[in-house]
Design a protein around this motif. Sequence first.
Motif, PDB file in Angstrom:
ATOM      1  N   ASP A 188      38.520  26.289  24.477  1.00 24.59           N
ATOM      2  CA  ASP A 188      38.459  25.346  23.367  1.00 24.59           C
ATOM      3  C   ASP A 188      37.041  25.271  22.802  1.00 24.59           C
ATOM      4  OD1 ASP A 188      36.941  23.740  25.073  1.00 24.59           O
ATOM      5  OD2 ASP A 188      38.531  22.282  25.442  1.00 24.59           O
ATOM      6  N   GLU A 189      36.821  24.338  21.919  1.00 26.87           N
ATOM      7  CA  GLU A 189      35.539  24.212  21.238  1.00 26.87           C
ATOM      8  C   GLU A 189      34.393  23.951  22.208  1.00 26.87           C
ATOM      9  OE1 GLU A 189      32.863  24.308  18.160  1.00 26.87           O
ATOM     10  OE2 GLU A 189      34.990  24.810  18.064  1.00 26.87           O
ATOM     11  N   ASP A 190      34.692  23.354  23.363  1.00 24.66           N
ATOM     12  CA  ASP A 190      33.667  23.055  24.368  1.00 24.66           C
ATOM     13  C   ASP A 190      33.601  24.096  25.473  1.00 24.66           C
ATOM     14  OD1 ASP A 190      32.860  20.620  23.131  1.00 24.66           O
ATOM     15  OD2 ASP A 190      34.661  19.669  23.939  1.00 24.66           O
ATOM     16  N   GLY A 191      34.293  25.227  25.285  1.00 20.31           N
ATOM     17  CA  GLY A 191      34.248  26.300  26.287  1.00 20.31           C
ATOM     18  C   GLY A 191      35.122  26.054  27.489  1.00 20.31           C
ATOM     19  N   ARG A 192      36.117  25.163  27.387  1.00 23.73           N
ATOM     20  CA  ARG A 192      36.967  24.832  28.522  1.00 23.73           C
ATOM     21  C   ARG A 192      38.259  25.646  28.506  1.00 23.73           C
ATOM     22  NH1 ARG A 192      37.000  18.424  27.644  1.00 23.73           N
ATOM     23  NH2 ARG A 192      37.688  19.259  25.642  1.00 23.73           N
ATOM     24  N   GLY A 193      38.653  26.081  29.691  1.00 25.21           N
ATOM     25  CA  GLY A 193      39.905  26.812  29.844  1.00 25.21           C
ATOM     26  C   GLY A 193      40.388  26.698  31.277  1.00 25.21           C
ATOM     27  N   THR A 194      41.675  26.864  31.492  1.00 26.89           N
ATOM     28  CA  THR A 194      42.253  26.772  32.837  1.00 26.89           C
ATOM     29  C   THR A 194      42.462  28.166  33.402  1.00 26.89           C
ATOM     30  OG1 THR A 194      43.344  24.675  32.315  1.00 26.89           O
ATOM     31  CG2 THR A 194      44.189  25.918  34.196  1.00 26.89           C
ATOM     32  N   PHE A 195      41.879  28.404  34.571  1.00 24.24           N
ATOM     33  CA  PHE A 195      41.914  29.712  35.207  1.00 24.24           C
ATOM     34  C   PHE A 195      42.553  29.602  36.588  1.00 24.24           C
ATOM     35  CE2 PHE A 195      38.466  29.690  32.219  1.00 24.24           C
ATOM     36  CZ  PHE A 195      38.447  30.960  31.663  1.00 24.24           C
ATOM     37  N   THR A 196      43.285  30.637  36.980  1.00 23.86           N
ATOM     38  CA  THR A 196      43.826  30.750  38.339  1.00 23.86           C
ATOM     39  C   THR A 196      43.362  32.071  38.919  1.00 23.86           C
ATOM     40  OG1 THR A 196      45.790  29.450  37.748  1.00 23.86           O
ATOM     41  CG2 THR A 196      45.896  30.772  39.761  1.00 23.86           C
ATOM     42  N   ILE A 197      42.526  32.028  39.946  1.00 25.72           N
ATOM     43  CA  ILE A 197      41.999  33.254  40.568  1.00 25.72           C
ATOM     44  C   ILE A 197      42.829  33.547  41.802  1.00 25.72           C
ATOM     45  CG2 ILE A 197      40.027  34.336  41.659  1.00 25.72           C
ATOM     46  CD1 ILE A 197      39.392  31.545  39.232  1.00 25.72           C
ATOM     47  N   GLU A 198      43.470  34.700  41.813  1.00 27.46           N
ATOM     48  CA  GLU A 198      44.381  35.039  42.909  1.00 27.46           C
ATOM     49  C   GLU A 198      43.795  36.078  43.865  1.00 27.46           C
ATOM     50  OE1 GLU A 198      47.849  36.302  40.839  1.00 27.46           O
ATOM     51  OE2 GLU A 198      48.484  34.258  40.335  1.00 27.46           O
ATOM     52  N   GLY A 199      42.594  36.546  43.603  1.00 26.26           N
ATOM     53  CA  GLY A 199      42.007  37.590  44.434  1.00 26.26           C
ATOM     54  C   GLY A 199      41.381  37.052  45.704  1.00 26.26           C
ATOM     55  N   GLU A 200      40.552  37.877  46.318  1.00 22.51           N
ATOM     56  CA  GLU A 200      39.902  37.503  47.565  1.00 22.51           C
ATOM     57  C   GLU A 200      38.791  36.492  47.320  1.00 22.51           C
ATOM     58  OE1 GLU A 200      36.809  40.970  48.480  1.00 22.51           O
ATOM     59  OE2 GLU A 200      38.771  41.749  47.929  1.00 22.51           O
ATOM     60  N   LEU A 201      38.334  35.859  48.401  1.00 19.32           N
ATOM     61  CA  LEU A 201      37.237  34.904  48.303  1.00 19.32           C
ATOM     62  C   LEU A 201      35.945  35.639  47.969  1.00 19.32           C
ATOM     63  CD1 LEU A 201      37.975  32.728  51.461  1.00 19.32           C
ATOM     64  CD2 LEU A 201      38.838  32.431  49.134  1.00 19.32           C
ATOM     65  N   GLY A 202      34.999  34.909  47.353  1.00 22.23           N
ATOM     66  CA  GLY A 202      33.708  35.526  47.063  1.00 22.23           C
ATOM     67  C   GLY A 202      33.169  35.117  45.711  1.00 22.23           C
ATOM     68  N   THR A 203      32.279  35.943  45.185  1.00 17.32           N
ATOM     69  CA  THR A 203      31.590  35.661  43.925  1.00 17.32           C
ATOM     70  C   THR A 203      32.285  36.388  42.776  1.00 17.32           C
ATOM     71  OG1 THR A 203      29.495  35.430  45.106  1.00 17.32           O
ATOM     72  CG2 THR A 203      29.381  35.750  42.724  1.00 17.32           C
ATOM     73  N   TYR A 204      32.503  35.639  41.697  1.00 20.71           N
ATOM     74  CA  TYR A 204      33.182  36.177  40.517  1.00 20.71           C
ATOM     75  C   TYR A 204      32.283  36.015  39.287  1.00 20.71           C
ATOM     76  CZ  TYR A 204      37.640  36.755  42.938  1.00 20.71           C
ATOM     77  OH  TYR A 204      38.635  37.172  43.778  1.00 20.71           O
ATOM     78  N   LYS A 205      32.580  36.800  38.253  1.00 25.72           N
ATOM     79  CA  LYS A 205      31.821  36.730  37.014  1.00 25.72           C
ATOM     80  C   LYS A 205      32.770  36.549  35.830  1.00 25.72           C
ATOM     81  CE  LYS A 205      31.638  41.784  36.504  1.00 25.72           C
ATOM     82  NZ  LYS A 205      30.749  42.954  36.593  1.00 25.72           N
TER      83      LYS A 205
END
Length: 408
Positions: A188-205
Amino acid sequence: MLRRHLQSIGLLAWLSIGQVCGVGTGGHHHSRRSIQPPPTPESSDQVAVSEDTVSSISPTSVTAGTTSVITFTGMRDGLADFFASCSEGEPSTQIQNGQGSFTLPEEKAGTGLKLCIKLPGGEVKEQAGISLTVVSFSKTRVVHNIIPPSARRNTPTLLTLVGAKRGKASIVKEDTSCSGVAANTELDEDGRGTFTIEGELGTYKVCYSAPGGTDSAEQQSSRLKVIDDLTTKANQVTFISPNQIAVNVPTAIALIGAKSGDKAVFIPFNQSCDKATPTTDMSTGNADFVLSKVGKYKLCLRSAGSIEAVEQQGVHINVNADSNHLITVQWTSKQGTIDCSVINQVPYCASQGIETCETSYSILSGIGYTCTWDTTVWPPTCMQDYKTTDRDKICKTHSCGGAPSQCW
């Protein structure tokens, strides 16, 4: 016998020809009818291109220099291209099964292009009402922070990609290239979005696509931790000092029980921590807070590795307009025995190393507490116990200096 058989075959052949040509056995001559081959059925996977075949395209905006697949509604196969004017070139991109791959040059960025198709007779025809916008490449430093900085695996999480204003994004593992990744979560206008990460634990970009873009650019200065949530306990903070402060006055507040990486915020007592966003780092157990309105506040804490802020049971703070009242309420002597005039005062003990820890003290609510090197935790740290009643760990009244005295 053979001769009669051959004669019979010849008679049958003559009769067949006569029927086709209109010649009867009586020798009467009828007008001839031409024999036409049966019509060839039109292939079910072919749709003839007409002057107004295409009713819509998707997407209607693409990134320059990026190969983008465009879907055509109303046209299955043929030749098409996008031009500023259909007179400037001949369509040569093959459309198959209603789709075609297009790469528009950077010089087309910022322009709206017309859809031109090639008709069966060779004429080039513009498709009315169809336009394609070309935008520039997405930049790599749009998103400069992610709030919250961690997300629970397999759980829909509302993230704010600070710096982004609309566009799309995807969250991928840190060692995954954004090239070829489809940014598919709308922001949205404020950069908000809903994400679901299904991969392994750790650092994401973050792989980000600017509004109208079809590319995906790695955001270089933002990272997200994906964790199995460590839920914040509602009784993690067991003591707060001071529990009364003056309005609009920066005050160092100690939260006993807060640990490295924990974040805190005070909110009005009638509000819920569900929507609170703790931002003050409590890694040292102490932090400065400024509360701008008089009233009663509750503490919302988000422990390190947790997603949600949790109200800390029984931990409240009162904000008063009269700072003189605070002295009589908070600063009550604990009758310490240590002469703190001969050791060093520090803002908080956790800032000290092993060499200076046990020759230092810090003040809270008018009481001086000596620092102790704690080896029961790893790594060892310099700490003080604000709840102690051991007089040999408390500064003697008036030994901390200042006028009026800092120690009671």
